[in-house]
Design an enzyme around this catalytic site. Sequence first.
Site, PDB file in Angstrom:
ATOM      1  N   LYS A   1     103.365 119.270  91.872  1.00  0.00           N
ATOM      2  CA  LYS A   1     102.104 120.000  91.757  1.00  0.00           C
ATOM      3  C   LYS A   1     101.042 119.159  92.459  1.00  0.00           C
ATOM      4  CE  LYS A   1      98.411 121.071  88.599  1.00  0.00           C
ATOM      5  NZ  LYS A   1      97.913 121.300  87.261  1.00  0.00           N
TER       6      LYS A   1
ATOM      7  N   GLY B   1      90.596 122.010  81.274  1.00  0.00           N
ATOM      8  CA  GLY B   1      90.153 121.603  79.946  1.00  0.00           C
ATOM      9  C   GLY B   1      88.950 122.364  79.429  1.00  0.00           C
TER      10      GLY B   1
ATOM     11  N   ALA C   1      95.074 126.126  84.633  1.00  0.00           N
ATOM     12  CA  ALA C   1      93.866 125.440  84.158  1.00  0.00           C
ATOM     13  C   ALA C   1      92.793 126.379  83.621  1.00  0.00           C
ATOM     14  CB  ALA C   1      93.257 124.573  85.248  1.00  0.00           C
ATOM     15  N   GLY C   2      92.189 125.954  82.541  1.00  0.00           N
ATOM     16  CA  GLY C   2      91.054 126.679  81.986  1.00  0.00           C
ATOM     17  C   GLY C   2      91.417 127.747  80.974  1.00  0.00           C
TER      18      GLY C   2
ATOM     19  N   ASN D   1      97.660 123.499  79.264  1.00  0.00           N
ATOM     20  CA  ASN D   1      97.864 122.287  78.473  1.00  0.00           C
ATOM     21  C   ASN D   1      96.877 122.219  77.312  1.00  0.00           C
ATOM     22  OD1 ASN D   1      98.495 118.827  79.455  1.00  0.00           O
ATOM     23  ND2 ASN D   1      98.049 119.590  77.452  1.00  0.00           N
ATOM     24  N   SER D   2      95.571 122.085  77.642  1.00  0.00           N
ATOM     25  CA  SER D   2      94.568 121.807  76.604  1.00  0.00           C
ATOM     26  C   SER D   2      94.543 122.849  75.488  1.00  0.00           C
ATOM     27  CB  SER D   2      93.162 121.742  77.222  1.00  0.00           C
ATOM     28  OG  SER D   2      93.146 120.841  78.289  1.00  0.00           O
TER      29      SER D   2
HETATM   30  C1  LIG Z   1      98.480 119.330  82.812  1.00  0.00           C
HETATM   31  C2  LIG Z   1      97.857 119.805  84.043  1.00  0.00           C
HETATM   32  O1  LIG Z   1      98.478 119.937  85.051  1.00  0.00           O
HETATM   33  C3  LIG Z   1      96.419 120.134  83.993  1.00  0.00           C
HETATM   34  O2  LIG Z   1      95.773 119.489  85.022  1.00  0.00           O
HETATM   35  C4  LIG Z   1      96.339 121.622  84.095  1.00  0.00           C
HETATM   36  O3  LIG Z   1      95.612 122.042  85.137  1.00  0.00           O
HETATM   37  C5  LIG Z   1      96.054 122.264  82.794  1.00  0.00           C
HETATM   38  O4  LIG Z   1      94.730 122.545  82.559  1.00  0.00           O
HETATM   39  P1  LIG Z   1      94.245 122.946  81.091  1.00  0.00           P
HETATM   40  O5  LIG Z   1      94.333 121.699  80.285  1.00  0.00           O
HETATM   41  O6  LIG Z   1      92.853 123.459  81.270  1.00  0.00           O
HETATM   42  O7  LIG Z   1      95.189 123.996  80.596  1.00  0.00           O
END
Ligand SMILES: CC(=O)[C@@H](O)[C@H](O)COP(=O)(O)O
Length: 254
Positions: A96, A157, A183-184, A205-206
């Site tokens: 990635k 995040g 992300a987001g 992730n977050s």
């Molecule tokens: C784990 C990873 O690759 C992060 O950089 C990803 O972009 C997830 O983003 P969030 O934490 O906002 O879900």
Amino acid sequence: MLKVGNYEFSSRLLLGTGKFPDFDIQKEAVKVSGTEILTFAVRRMNIFDPDQPNFLEKLDAENFTLLPNTAGAKTAEEAVRIAKLAKASGLCDMIKVEVIGDFKTLLPDPLETLRASEMLLEEGFTVLPYASDDVILAQKLEELGVHAIMPGASPIGSGLGIINPLNISLIIEQANIPVIVDAGIGSPADAAAAMELGADGVLLNSAVSGADDPVKMAQAMKLAIEAGRLGYEAGRIPKKRYASASSPLEGMSI
Ligand SMILES: CC(=O)[C@@H](O)[C@H](O)COP(=O)(O)O
């Protein structure tokens, strides 16, 4: 089935491994999420010191496809160096590409992302660039030959969800490679919305690791992604300005 390069997955959820309260919760959340792809920052790995704690050690890493990411890179050259380090240490050849342009917003640098992707393709990597939701950038990345595009829903995040659904849907409409919204994502509704727009997958992730109950949230994300995909495949009804009766009375003699 999600196909990225030569890889095939039945789960459309890609899960990050960072920021969990502890490794047991991380392990359980990963399990119930049904994910087959785990992503992590190469710079967080103690590649050369086996005595140091390894954040993947509880996860039976051999049961997953590992998607190392180049988080921390500010230039294409740094991203390529990190990717080569990951490959040399026996991790997956998928990478990635994450080249950050600004550490306050953590938004990706489009030019360096493009350059890094080109260099990594030449090196034979399976390349998944994390990019902004720019429609033309997505086009150019696909022309380069990347194996999937990962437009951001909103800053990493932030949990803001998809702030530009129009752009995400235009990227999906034009793409001939998988589009993975990355992300987001803040809630299951955000993940379902991405899938209903026609995304091939969601990376998050977050939203899971930071939830009050990460294990429950991991399961919710799994279900949301499956529901969103089913809804997309089923084809939603068009939105209309005026009502139309659910039980039409025409033709009925009362
Ligand atoms: C784990 C990873 O690759 C992060 O950089 C990803 O972009 C997830 O983003 P969030 O934490 O906002 O879900």
